[in-house]
Enzyme design. Structure first.
Site, short mmCIF file in Angstrom:
data_model
loop_
_atom_site.label_atom_id
_atom_site.label_comp_id
_atom_site.label_asym_id
_atom_site.label_seq_id
_atom_site.Cartn_x
_atom_site.Cartn_y
_atom_site.Cartn_z
CE LYS A 237 9.43 -43.24 20.99
NZ LYS A 237 8.41 -42.20 21.34
CD GLU A 312 14.41 -36.82 6.24
OE1 GLU A 312 14.64 -35.60 6.19
OE2 GLU A 312 14.53 -37.57 5.26
CB CYS A 346 9.93 -30.73 9.20
SG CYS A 346 9.46 -31.69 7.76
CD GLU A 447 11.46 -26.79 13.52
OE1 GLU A 447 11.98 -27.35 14.50
OE2 GLU A 447 11.18 -27.40 12.47
P1 NAD Z 1 11.05 -34.82 19.14
O1 NAD Z 1 12.48 -34.76 18.77
O2 NAD Z 1 10.62 -34.28 20.45
O3 NAD Z 1 10.53 -36.33 19.12
C1 NAD Z 1 10.63 -37.13 17.97
C2 NAD Z 1 10.63 -38.59 18.37
O4 NAD Z 1 11.85 -38.85 19.06
C3 NAD Z 1 9.50 -38.98 19.33
O5 NAD Z 1 9.03 -40.26 18.99
C4 NAD Z 1 10.20 -39.00 20.68
O6 NAD Z 1 9.58 -39.84 21.61
C5 NAD Z 1 11.57 -39.52 20.28
N1 NAD Z 1 12.64 -39.23 21.23
C6 NAD Z 1 12.73 -38.21 22.11
N2 NAD Z 1 13.88 -38.31 22.82
C7 NAD Z 1 14.54 -39.40 22.36
C8 NAD Z 1 15.78 -40.02 22.67
N3 NAD Z 1 16.59 -39.54 23.62
N4 NAD Z 1 16.13 -41.12 21.98
C9 NAD Z 1 15.34 -41.62 21.02
N5 NAD Z 1 14.15 -41.08 20.68
C10 NAD Z 1 13.75 -39.99 21.34
O7 NAD Z 1 10.27 -34.12 17.94
P2 NAD Z 1 8.72 -33.77 17.86
O8 NAD Z 1 8.49 -32.64 18.79
O9 NAD Z 1 7.90 -35.00 17.97
O10 NAD Z 1 8.59 -33.28 16.36
C11 NAD Z 1 8.81 -31.96 15.97
C12 NAD Z 1 10.18 -31.81 15.33
O11 NAD Z 1 10.30 -32.75 14.29
C13 NAD Z 1 10.38 -30.47 14.68
O12 NAD Z 1 11.67 -29.99 14.97
C14 NAD Z 1 10.26 -30.77 13.21
O13 NAD Z 1 10.96 -29.87 12.38
C15 NAD Z 1 10.81 -32.13 13.13
N6 NAD Z 1 10.35 -32.81 11.94
C16 NAD Z 1 11.22 -32.99 10.92
C17 NAD Z 1 10.80 -33.59 9.75
C18 NAD Z 1 11.74 -33.80 8.59
O14 NAD Z 1 11.43 -34.59 7.72
N7 NAD Z 1 12.87 -33.13 8.53
C19 NAD Z 1 9.48 -34.02 9.61
C20 NAD Z 1 8.61 -33.82 10.68
C21 NAD Z 1 9.06 -33.21 11.85
#
Ligand code: NAD
Length: 548
Positions: A237, A312, A346, A447
């Site tokens: 997804k 992550e 991240c 962040e």
């Molecule tokens: P997000 O949490 O908004 O979304 C991430 C994914 O989760 C998307 O595919 C989204 O559609 C899905 N999602 C949202 N709500 C959900 C739910 N209730 N159930 C299941 N899936 C759901 O994050 P984002 O805005 O896309 O990414 C940015 C964040 O990701 C930042 O906080 C960043 O630090 C983090 N990030 C972490 C890493 C790591 O390796 N630690 C790497 C990249 C990004």
């Protein structure tokens, strides 16, 4: 050996059916026809509904899948829901995609489950999976220009970054895990002369892979490659903001010859498709990358059948510069650690802690280096180093944080010029550097996920530096700059983070585990740990003569 690969042979049948042009070494035309071909029953009309010809601003054209990828076909969601993909540099729509609903998730998970349970996929000689992943790596290489174009248009990162950093990372990760496919061995134990005991490593089953918007292809492949190498089936997804490259990758998995039902890709909203995937009872594992708050929901939803989890999540990673550091180098790495990918990293080491003796020198040099090297602009221009933020909501959030910092009288050392692609459009943020920020400020605790460096008030002792580095709810990455190797290791040991870089930042490698502690995540991706997370270790006890 490649000639013995059943799926690769089936792939050559598939190539004939789809008139795809064989483009790499594994697509040998002389495969035996004795293997069953897979069925490709979707009608021409349905297929046309699910792909569109696109021409990107760089003039590159291709056929873009826009449907849900289930049973190796791109299909519509029967409920007809769609998602808009937006170019963040211009705010113009790129394409409308079919959006998965919970019934589509159910369909994809059921086929993934049947494929896992009822076909030979997981039990086949692992060299088959190795060769398929190598084949996929070669296809990614062949299609690098298209994939980089998609990533740039949909995500906003500079084309040169997508082509020369993201795509090579994807290829290296696929090749690395291809190598693991036939090396997932168990252990044997010395339990005395009347017994033998050993373990086997088995795939966990259907894995739900959920990815964020900042590194769409890399984060998909960091999950998909180890999951497939270990013999699982996957339902991906992607972020609703950046699904295009993962859909194109799905097409390449089909071209590589992965059997029906092994890989599904479902673009869709997080609280609909994402939540349905996380709560589905036939999914055995969720690998999630995204924000900490979403990870908390994922953890709750996954508890229904005690799914295995790799999470992550977010970070607020410190970069510590000691007085004996090579300041010029610290500045360059610090810049890379906060300004690359428009700060959407991240592990961004944007929270900087600098010793009082080199504080002014570091601040002045970082400002100067940023002025000289941060070229904000169209992601298609060769000289651009910083494109737009990927989404409007992130853009507004970052601007809001900068504004509230200014309202709190935070010291603004630098803010670059505002760039706009067309009058009033594009999510471009000027590179920004704050100094003398107290550790309690939201700028130092939350962040930001943008091109904003936060240099905290200076420190004087090593203990203070460590305490302040750890003064966050997160624990993802950290950078330490010093010429003293003993001090570097002592500090690295005491910093609570999943990764510490000594005299660098963001220097990742597929062979080395990547993960966080505290609110930055659970488990690791990459390296040996990254593939073991997609396996279950089963113990086998063999009675060699004990009688009751
Ligand atoms: P997000 O949490 O908004 O979304 C991430 C994914 O989760 C998307 O595919 C989204 O559609 C899905 N999602 C949202 N709500 C959900 C739910 N209730 N159930 C299941 N899936 C759901 O994050 P984002 O805005 O896309 O990414 C940015 C964040 O990701 C930042 O906080 C960043 O630090 C983090 N990030 C972490 C890493 C790591 O390796 N630690 C790497 C990249 C990004």
């Amino acid at each position: 050996m490649i000639g013995q690969c059943r799926y690769l042979q089936a792939k050559s049948v598939h190539n004939v059916l789809t008139s795809a042009t064989p483009r790499h070494a594994y697509q040998v035309a002389s495969f035996s026809p004795t293997f069953p071909s897979r069925s490709f029953t979707t009608s021409r009309t349905a297929r046309d509904d699910c792909t569109t010809s696109l021409i990107a601003p760089n003039g590159h054209s291709w056929s873009q899948p826009k449907g849900l990828f289930i049973r190796n076909e791109f299909v519509k969601s029967p409920l007809g829901e769609t998602l808009e993909s937006i170019d963040p540099a211009t705010e113009r729509p790129i394409i409308s995609l079919h959006a998965a609903q919970s019934s589509d998730v159910d369909d994809a998970v059921n086929i993934a489950h049947k494929t896992f349970e009822n076909t030979s996929w997981r039990d086949d000689d692992p060299i088959i999976r190795r060769d398929l992943l190598l084949c996929l790596a070669n296809l990614v290489s062949d299609h690098a220009h298209t994939l980089a174009t998609i990533e740039t248009w949909d995500n906003g990162k500079p084309f040169s970054t997508a082509l020369h950093e993201d795509i090579p990372d994807v290829i290296a990760t696929l090749r690395y895990y291809a190598g693991w496919a036939d090396k997932l061995n168990g252990s044997s134990f010395n339990v005395g002369p009347t017994k033998m005991a050993h373990t086997t490593r088995e795939p966990v089953g259907v894995c739900g892979l959920i990815t964020p918007f900042n590194y769409p292809l890399c984060s998909a492949v960091w999950k998909l490659a180890p999951a497939l190498a270990a013999g699982n089936t996957v339902v991906v997804k992607p972020s609703e903001h950046t699904s295009l490259s993962t859909l194109y990758l799905a097409q390449l998995t089909r071209l590589a010859g992965f059997p029906d039902g092994v890989v599904s890709v479902l673009p869709g909203l997080g609280d609909q498709a994402g939540a349905a995937l996380v709560s589905h009872p036939l999914v055995s594992k969720i690998a999630f990358t995204g924000s900490t708050s979403t990870a908390q929901s994922v953890m709750r939803l996954a508890s229904g059948n005690l799914k295995r989890l790799t999470l992550e999540t977010g970070g607020k990673s410190p970069l510590v510069v000691f007085e004996d550091a090579e300041v010029e180098q610290a500045v360059r790495w610090a810049h890379a650690g906060v300004m690359s990918n428009a700060g959407q990293i991240c592990t961004s080491t944007a929270r900087m802690l600098v010793h009082e003796r080199v504080y002014d020198e570091f601040v002045n040099k970082l400002v100067e280096y940023t002025k000289q090297n941060n070229v904000v602009g169209s992601p298609w221009h060769a000289e651009t180093t910083q494109g737009p933020q990927t989404t409007r909501s992130q853009y507004e959030r970052i601007l809001g944080m900068i504004e509230s910092g200014r309202n709190e009288d935070a010291e603004l050392a630098y803010q670059g010029p505002q760039y706009r692609s067309n009058p009033g459009s594009g999510f471009f943020i000027p590179p920004t550097i704050f100094t003398s920020i107290p550790d309690t400020s939201p700028l130092a605790q939350e962040e930001i996920f943008g091109p904003v460096a936060v240099i905290c008030t200076p420190f004087t002792t090593d203990d203070e530096a460590v305490d302040r580095a750890n003064n966050t709810r997160y624990g993802l990455g950290a950078s330490v700059f010093t010429k003293d190797i003993a001090r570097a290791h002592a500090v690295a040991r005491r910093i609570k983070a999943g990764m510490v870089w000594i005299n660098s930042s963001q220097d990742c490698d597929p062979r080395v585990p990547f993960g966080g502690v505290k609110m930055s995540g659970v488990g690791s991706e990459l390296g040996e740990e990254g593939i073991k997370a997609y396996t279950v270790e089963k113990a086998v006890h063999v009675n060699l003569g004990m009688r009751l």
